[in-house]
Design an enzyme around this catalytic site. Structure first.
Site, PDB file in Angstrom:
ATOM      1  N   ARG A 102      44.291  27.760  54.387  1.00  0.00           N
ATOM      2  CA  ARG A 102      43.172  28.442  55.048  1.00  0.00           C
ATOM      3  C   ARG A 102      42.169  27.417  55.556  1.00  0.00           C
ATOM      4  NH1 ARG A 102      43.817  32.741  50.967  1.00  0.00           N
ATOM      5  NH2 ARG A 102      42.914  31.289  49.497  1.00  0.00           N
ATOM      6  N   ASP A 129      47.721  22.338  48.489  1.00  0.00           N
ATOM      7  CA  ASP A 129      49.111  22.746  48.321  1.00  0.00           C
ATOM      8  C   ASP A 129      49.587  23.209  49.710  1.00  0.00           C
ATOM      9  OD1 ASP A 129      51.467  23.339  47.083  1.00  0.00           O
ATOM     10  OD2 ASP A 129      50.714  25.038  45.919  1.00  0.00           O
ATOM     11  N   HIS A 175      50.284  24.653  41.266  1.00  0.00           N
ATOM     12  CA  HIS A 175      49.254  23.812  41.874  1.00  0.00           C
ATOM     13  C   HIS A 175      48.143  23.495  40.868  1.00  0.00           C
ATOM     14  CE1 HIS A 175      46.225  23.249  45.436  1.00  0.00           C
ATOM     15  NE2 HIS A 175      46.526  22.116  44.842  1.00  0.00           N
ATOM     16  N   ASP A 197      39.026  27.681  47.563  1.00  0.00           N
ATOM     17  CA  ASP A 197      38.642  27.501  48.970  1.00  0.00           C
ATOM     18  C   ASP A 197      37.938  28.705  49.603  1.00  0.00           C
ATOM     19  OD1 ASP A 197      40.793  29.187  48.972  1.00  0.00           O
ATOM     20  OD2 ASP A 197      41.951  28.107  50.485  1.00  0.00           O
ATOM     21  N   ASP A 198      37.845  29.806  48.881  1.00  0.00           N
ATOM     22  CA  ASP A 198      37.153  30.971  49.451  1.00  0.00           C
ATOM     23  C   ASP A 198      35.785  31.202  48.814  1.00  0.00           C
ATOM     24  OD1 ASP A 198      38.201  31.625  46.959  1.00  0.00           O
ATOM     25  OD2 ASP A 198      38.295  33.757  47.447  1.00  0.00           O
ATOM     26  N   ASP A 276      45.355  33.095  35.240  1.00  0.00           N
ATOM     27  CA  ASP A 276      44.044  33.611  34.814  1.00  0.00           C
ATOM     28  C   ASP A 276      44.167  34.778  33.826  1.00  0.00           C
ATOM     29  OD1 ASP A 276      45.033  34.840  37.086  1.00  0.00           O
ATOM     30  OD2 ASP A 276      43.064  35.386  37.869  1.00  0.00           O
ATOM     31  N   SER A 307      45.591  37.341  46.923  1.00  0.00           N
ATOM     32  CA  SER A 307      44.769  38.286  46.195  1.00  0.00           C
ATOM     33  C   SER A 307      44.585  39.581  46.977  1.00  0.00           C
ATOM     34  CB  SER A 307      43.446  37.599  46.008  1.00  0.00           C
ATOM     35  OG  SER A 307      42.779  37.922  44.968  1.00  0.00           O
TER      36      SER A 307
END
Ligand SMILES: *[C@@H]1O[C@H](CO)[C@@H](O)[C@H](O)[C@H]1NC(C)=O
Ligand SMILES: *[C@@H]1O[C@H](CO)[C@@H](O)[C@H](O)[C@H]1NC(C)=O
Length: 340
Positions: A102, A129, A175, A197-198, A276, A307
């Site tokens: 992204r 990744d 990753h 990254d978000d 998680d 997600s």
């Protein structure tokens, strides 16, 4: 003559009596004073009312000014006392940013660079990744402001047939495991802050993690510091108290800090997927808690990826991001330590 005199005396007495009566009746102060006193009371009440509302306005202004002063004082303190408390000066807190495919990672990196107070104390390492070229180019544009590492194993992952559509979660776990090994064993950092990254960060993101670092190190009943309040919607948080922090038994993630000692526990049994959920398992958590803020220090701007986008639309995007800088490194946070 005698009668006349008596009459005169009686007449005089009557006259005096009448005069006295007249005077007492017509100048009886009650009537007059009644009017004036009720008039006065009205005036007094009006004056009082006026005074009270004036005082109320004044108090409101005093309170407003006190708030302002406090804000200015805080900001002043922060800019004046550039020097950190001694025990924090040597602390290094690297930020590990997870990226894949992204290019919007730039939104995350822009905020990290904007609010980073010291590049030496907070080195940014982006781990990519997916071998996505455009994303790599986006990251490389930041030059020496950050470092890029790339997950080398791009081989296909064997996934049970039933979980084919969850392959993304296997890649993420691979990753994470690789990058955290890099951070703790290759670069030999003793603590790492993880960002995806978000995420975009709050102005006091770095201050928050540096301020809570000693708490994490001192208290073995803690295993993470998180920047995220899972119930942190604007209507649910106390927006007047950005300084509030809590212990929580839930692992919030979404911008969190862990120490090498925890990674030493986890890396040998790191899962192939759904890390998680796995980390929240009692076998991993072992009754430990995380610190989380009342108002989140990260916010997700959404991802079109692994997600669930619906979860973002219904929940995540309403989480309030803190805006006010809180000088955590100058505050006494010992109340967060568990009293045993
Ligand atoms: C790694 O860091 C620790 C302190 O956290 C230090 O004792 C050790 O010597 C370092 N190892 C290497 C290889 O630099
Ligand atoms: C911090 O607060 C605790 C009480 O919560 C107190 O015992 C301690 O002395 C304080 N430390 C400092 C440096 O003020």
């Amino acid at each position: 003559m005698r009668i006349k005199r008596t009459n005169l005396v009686v007449f005089l007495i009557l006259l005096v009596w009448s005069a006295v009566l007249y005077v007492t009746i017509s100048f009886k102060p009650i009537y007059h004073s009644d009017v004036s006193s009720s008039y006065n009371v009205d005036r007094q009440i009006l004056k009082l009312e006026h005074g009270i509302s004036e005082q109320f306005e004044k108090n409101k202004n005093i309170i407003k000014n006190a708030h302002k002063l406090l804000e200015i004082k805080k900001a002043g303190d922060v800019s004046k006392e550039k020097t950190l408390p001694k025990e924090l000066q040597e602390v290094k807190l690297p930020i590990l940013v997870f990226a894949c495919n992204r290019i919007t990672v730039s939104r995350c990196l822009d905020k990290l660079l904007k609010y980073r107070p010291d590049p030496d104390q907070f080195p940014i390492i982006v781990s990519q990744d997916c071998d996505h070229e455009e994303t790599r180019d986006t990251i490389l544009k930041y030059g020496s402001q950050l470092s890029l590492i790339q997950q080398p194993d791009q081989s296909d992952i064997q996934v049970p047939p039933k979980e084919k559509k969850f392959k993304g979660y296997f890649k993420i776990a691979r990753h994470y495991g690789w990058a955290l090994n890099q951070m703790f064993f290759n670069f030999n950092f003793s603590t790492v802050i993880i960002v995806e990254d978000d995420l975009e960060i709050a102005p006091d993101f770095f201050e928050y993690f540096l301020g809570t670092y000693p708490v994490l190190i001192k208290d073995p009943s803690l295993w993470c510091i998180s920047a995220w309040n899972d119930n942190g919607k604007e209507s649910l948080v106390n927006t007047e108290r950005p300084d509030l922090l809590y212990r929580t038994d839930f692992f919030p993630g979404l911008g969190w800090m862990l120490s090498k000692s925890l990674w030493m526990e986890l890396y040998t049994k790191w899962p192939r997927a759904y890390w998680d959920d796995w980390i929240r398992d009692p076998a991993q958590r072992k009754g430990r808690s995380c610190i989380r803020p009342e108002i989140s220090r990260t916010r997700t701007f959404g991802k079109a990826g692994v997600s669930n986008g619906l979860f973002f639309e219904k929940h995540l995007k309403f989480i309030k991001l803190n805006e006010e800088f809180v000088p955590f490194t100058k505050m006494n946070l010992s109340y967060l330590l568990k009293v045993s």
